[in-house]
Design a protein around this motif. Structure first.
Motif, PDB file in Angstrom:
ATOM      1  N   PHE A 109       0.865  -1.175   0.000  1.00  0.00           N
ATOM      2  CA  PHE A 109       0.000   0.000   0.000  1.00  0.00           C
ATOM      3  C   PHE A 109       0.899   1.221   0.000  1.00  0.00           C
ATOM      4  CE2 PHE A 109      -2.583  -3.320   1.909  1.00  0.00           C
ATOM      5  CZ  PHE A 109      -3.788  -3.165   1.238  1.00  0.00           C
ATOM      6  N   GLU A 110       0.629   2.186  -0.897  1.00  0.00           N
ATOM      7  CA  GLU A 110       1.499   3.359  -0.994  1.00  0.00           C
ATOM      8  C   GLU A 110       0.656   4.572  -1.370  1.00  0.00           C
ATOM      9  OE1 GLU A 110       5.363   4.884  -3.518  1.00  0.00           O
ATOM     10  OE2 GLU A 110       4.878   2.763  -3.502  1.00  0.00           O
ATOM     11  N   ALA A 111       0.698   5.605  -0.544  1.00  0.00           N
ATOM     12  CA  ALA A 111      -0.099   6.804  -0.780  1.00  0.00           C
ATOM     13  C   ALA A 111       0.618   7.807  -1.684  1.00  0.00           C
ATOM     14  CB  ALA A 111      -0.431   7.474   0.555  1.00  0.00           C
ATOM     15  N   ALA A 112       1.907   7.702  -1.824  1.00  0.00           N
ATOM     16  CA  ALA A 112       2.688   8.700  -2.562  1.00  0.00           C
ATOM     17  C   ALA A 112       2.937   8.298  -4.012  1.00  0.00           C
ATOM     18  CB  ALA A 112       4.018   8.932  -1.843  1.00  0.00           C
ATOM     19  N   THR A 113       1.951   7.764  -4.671  1.00  0.00           N
ATOM     20  CA  THR A 113       2.115   7.403  -6.072  1.00  0.00           C
ATOM     21  C   THR A 113       1.376   8.403  -6.947  1.00  0.00           C
ATOM     22  OG1 THR A 113       1.856   5.638  -7.698  1.00  0.00           O
ATOM     23  CG2 THR A 113       0.161   5.782  -6.006  1.00  0.00           C
ATOM     24  N   GLY A 114       1.938   8.734  -8.104  1.00  0.00           N
ATOM     25  CA  GLY A 114       1.338   9.726  -8.990  1.00  0.00           C
ATOM     26  C   GLY A 114       0.355   9.110  -9.959  1.00  0.00           C
ATOM     27  N   ASP A 115       0.792   8.132 -10.695  1.00  0.00           N
ATOM     28  CA  ASP A 115      -0.067   7.467 -11.666  1.00  0.00           C
ATOM     29  C   ASP A 115      -0.870   6.367 -10.991  1.00  0.00           C
ATOM     30  OD1 ASP A 115       1.035   9.015 -13.672  1.00  0.00           O
ATOM     31  OD2 ASP A 115       2.578   7.535 -14.144  1.00  0.00           O
ATOM     32  N   VAL A 116      -2.023   6.081 -11.585  1.00  0.00           N
ATOM     33  CA  VAL A 116      -2.835   4.988 -11.070  1.00  0.00           C
ATOM     34  C   VAL A 116      -2.227   3.679 -11.566  1.00  0.00           C
ATOM     35  CG1 VAL A 116      -5.097   3.893 -11.064  1.00  0.00           C
ATOM     36  CG2 VAL A 116      -4.921   6.383 -11.011  1.00  0.00           C
TER      37      VAL A 116
END
Length: 179
Positions: free
Chosen positions: A155-162
């Motif tokens: 789980f990662e909240a700091a991603t730009g692209d889906v």
């Protein structure tokens, strides 16, 4: 397109030289295990890695050379693995988790048809290899497979692209058939 071939005989093995020039596409596959216990897995497999095989050698001492290698009688396979896309309900992850957990709860489950709510001890895994027209051309069937890995979910909240979440699974098996 019909595949034509010519038979070649070397005295040891017979082989066919193919004239089919359609190359296998990396996206042309379908994974299925047991529709009774793992119905969602077939629809969410993103990749499958077919393992390598090795055969042991026996070193026989010979004069001043040191030793000569001869083929042994045991073939060893690596693990078959797949990357599975995680759906919002986590149904594929839950199915795999329940199957692995069933070994801890009751490790002597023998059959997928035994009427138990637990998963089978072993299952045949089929990877259907598709042509460019999405027709099944060959099947890799891993016999008596057992799950050995239910991988991490990141789980990662700091991603730009889906990017859809995935998790790896791995299996050991007795042998495989290519039909």
């Amino acid at each position: 397109m019909a595949t034509e071939s010519a038979t070649i005989s070397t005295g040891l093995l017979e082989s066919s030289l193919t004239t089919n020039t359609n190359f296998l596409q990396p996206t042309g596959f379908k994974l299925s295990i047991s529709r009774k216990y793992l119905p969602n897995l077939e629809y969410f497999a993103q990749s499958v890695q077919h393992p390598g095989a090795s055969i042991n050698t026996i070193e026989v001492p010979y004069k001043r050379i040191g030793s000569l290698p001869f083929t042994g009688g045991t073939m060893v396979f690596g693990e078959a693995s797949a990357m599975i896309v995680l759906d919002e309900d986590m149904s594929t992850y839950t199915e795999m988790y329940n199957w692995i957990n069933s070994f801890v709860d009751r490790p002597d489950v023998k059959s997928a048809d035994g009427g138990s709510k637990l998963g089978p001890s072993v299952a045949d895994i089929t990877v259907s290899i598709l042509t460019s027209s999405n027709v099944v051309k060959k099947k890799l069937i891993y016999r008596d497979a057992i799950p050995t890995l239910l991988g991490d979910i990141n789980f990662e909240a700091a991603t730009g692209d889906v990017q859809y979440m995935t998790f790896p699974i791995s299996f050991r098996f007795s042998y495989f058939d290519l039909v």
